[in-house]
Motif scaffolding. Sequence first.
Motif, mmCIF file in Angstrom:
data_model
loop_
_atom_site.group_PDB
_atom_site.id
_atom_site.type_symbol
_atom_site.label_atom_id
_atom_site.label_comp_id
_atom_site.label_asym_id
_atom_site.label_seq_id
_atom_site.Cartn_x
_atom_site.Cartn_y
_atom_site.Cartn_z
ATOM 1 N N UNK A 83 0.815 -1.204 0.000
ATOM 2 C CA UNK A 83 0.000 0.000 0.000
ATOM 3 C C UNK A 83 0.858 1.267 0.000
ATOM 4 N N UNK A 84 1.847 1.315 0.900
ATOM 5 C CA UNK A 84 2.650 2.536 1.026
ATOM 6 C C UNK A 84 3.492 2.799 -0.219
ATOM 7 N N UNK A 85 3.847 1.736 -0.956
ATOM 8 C CA UNK A 85 4.591 1.922 -2.211
ATOM 9 C C UNK A 85 3.735 2.680 -3.217
ATOM 10 N N UNK A 87 1.134 4.660 -2.543
ATOM 11 C CA UNK A 87 0.904 6.026 -2.062
ATOM 12 C C UNK A 87 2.112 6.899 -2.361
ATOM 13 N N UNK A 88 3.302 6.369 -2.121
ATOM 14 C CA UNK A 88 4.527 7.130 -2.363
ATOM 15 C C UNK A 88 4.657 7.516 -3.835
ATOM 16 N N UNK A 89 4.396 6.566 -4.727
ATOM 17 C CA UNK A 89 4.500 6.847 -6.167
ATOM 18 C C UNK A 89 3.437 7.839 -6.608
ATOM 19 N N UNK A 90 2.240 7.710 -6.068
ATOM 20 C CA UNK A 90 1.161 8.626 -6.465
ATOM 21 C C UNK A 90 1.432 10.044 -5.966
ATOM 22 N N UNK A 91 2.003 10.175 -4.767
ATOM 23 C CA UNK A 91 2.314 11.504 -4.230
ATOM 24 C C UNK A 91 3.287 12.256 -5.138
ATOM 25 N N UNK A 92 4.150 11.506 -5.815
ATOM 26 C CA UNK A 92 5.129 12.132 -6.717
ATOM 27 C C UNK A 92 4.621 12.195 -8.150
ATOM 28 N N UNK A 95 3.861 8.325 -12.673
ATOM 29 C CA UNK A 95 2.978 7.411 -13.399
ATOM 30 C C UNK A 95 3.676 6.123 -13.839
ATOM 31 N N UNK A 96 4.903 6.181 -14.417
ATOM 32 C CA UNK A 96 5.551 4.931 -14.830
ATOM 33 C C UNK A 96 5.771 3.960 -13.675
ATOM 34 N N UNK A 97 6.234 4.490 -12.534
ATOM 35 C CA UNK A 97 6.475 3.606 -11.382
ATOM 36 C C UNK A 97 5.157 3.057 -10.853
ATOM 37 N N UNK A 103 1.103 -3.344 -11.842
ATOM 38 C CA UNK A 103 1.233 -4.558 -12.660
ATOM 39 C C UNK A 103 1.863 -5.687 -11.857
ATOM 40 N N UNK A 104 2.906 -5.371 -11.101
ATOM 41 C CA UNK A 104 3.570 -6.384 -10.276
ATOM 42 C C UNK A 104 2.634 -6.906 -9.194
#
Length: 278
Positions: A83-85, A87-92, A95-97, A103-104
């Motif tokens: 979950x936190x992964x 949230x962290x990517x969305x905060x930044x 989009x690619x990450x 997908x993973x």
Amino acid sequence: MSDGARWSAGAVARTLGISPTTLRTWDRRYGLGPRTREEGKHRRYDDIDVARLRRMLELTGQGVAPAAAATMARGGVGPVPEFHDLVSASDRLDAPRLTRLTTALVSALGVVEAWEAVLMPFLVELGERAEDRGGGIGVEHVATDAMLQALHRVGDPVENGRLPALLASAPEEQHTLPLVALAAALAERGCPSRNLGARVPPAALLSAVRLLSPSTVVLWAHDRAHARSVPLEEVAEVSAVLLGGSGWDGLPLPEGARRPVSLRDAVETVFIISGVPS
């Protein structure tokens, strides 16, 4: 063990204490069948195949979700995104990450487990944060797009016989992600469906239902005003009806119409109604 360390399906099932049906299901759903197959001969498991199945049993016995356990048993490496992964990517607005993580996650856990355990709570969190802080639409759009890309990659089973499920949103209803998740969850288990997408006009819906005569029609409505526009009675004359979303709350529904309480429930209901082997 026989035939040069080759095991028959029956011998594997007896040795591991599982039913032949479970063995076939794990092969079909998770790719835990024989790694090599000889044309024209009965399928045979070697010692590595059996070891993978034994590992699958150990992991599921420890409470690991079957899809995740299968990934680990097949030798999948790397941690399952959490979950936190996301949230962290969305905060930044990465989009690619976010797409890679989603997908993973779907690959490791399977569509239903990923959706119910991580993706839905993630979407709820984004919605609450946007409401508390104001704005946040861009973050939600990035997250939704990542999920759509991941879910569309699950596959598209070949149709054979009557279409098990036709999916559509109510007129003017723009939310389609839950339907895409359902289509992916069905596809993951080899069940084909067709998704008409967002804002399906009543005439277009009825035309598709009468043309395809699906076993089940799944209709999504988040807003009651949109749900009221759906020609439910006419659809129910042709197919079984499943209704998703809060838009149906308090509305009169056709006899026999069902309201699944979760993605898992929707998937199982489609399989029961359509008679597709699960």
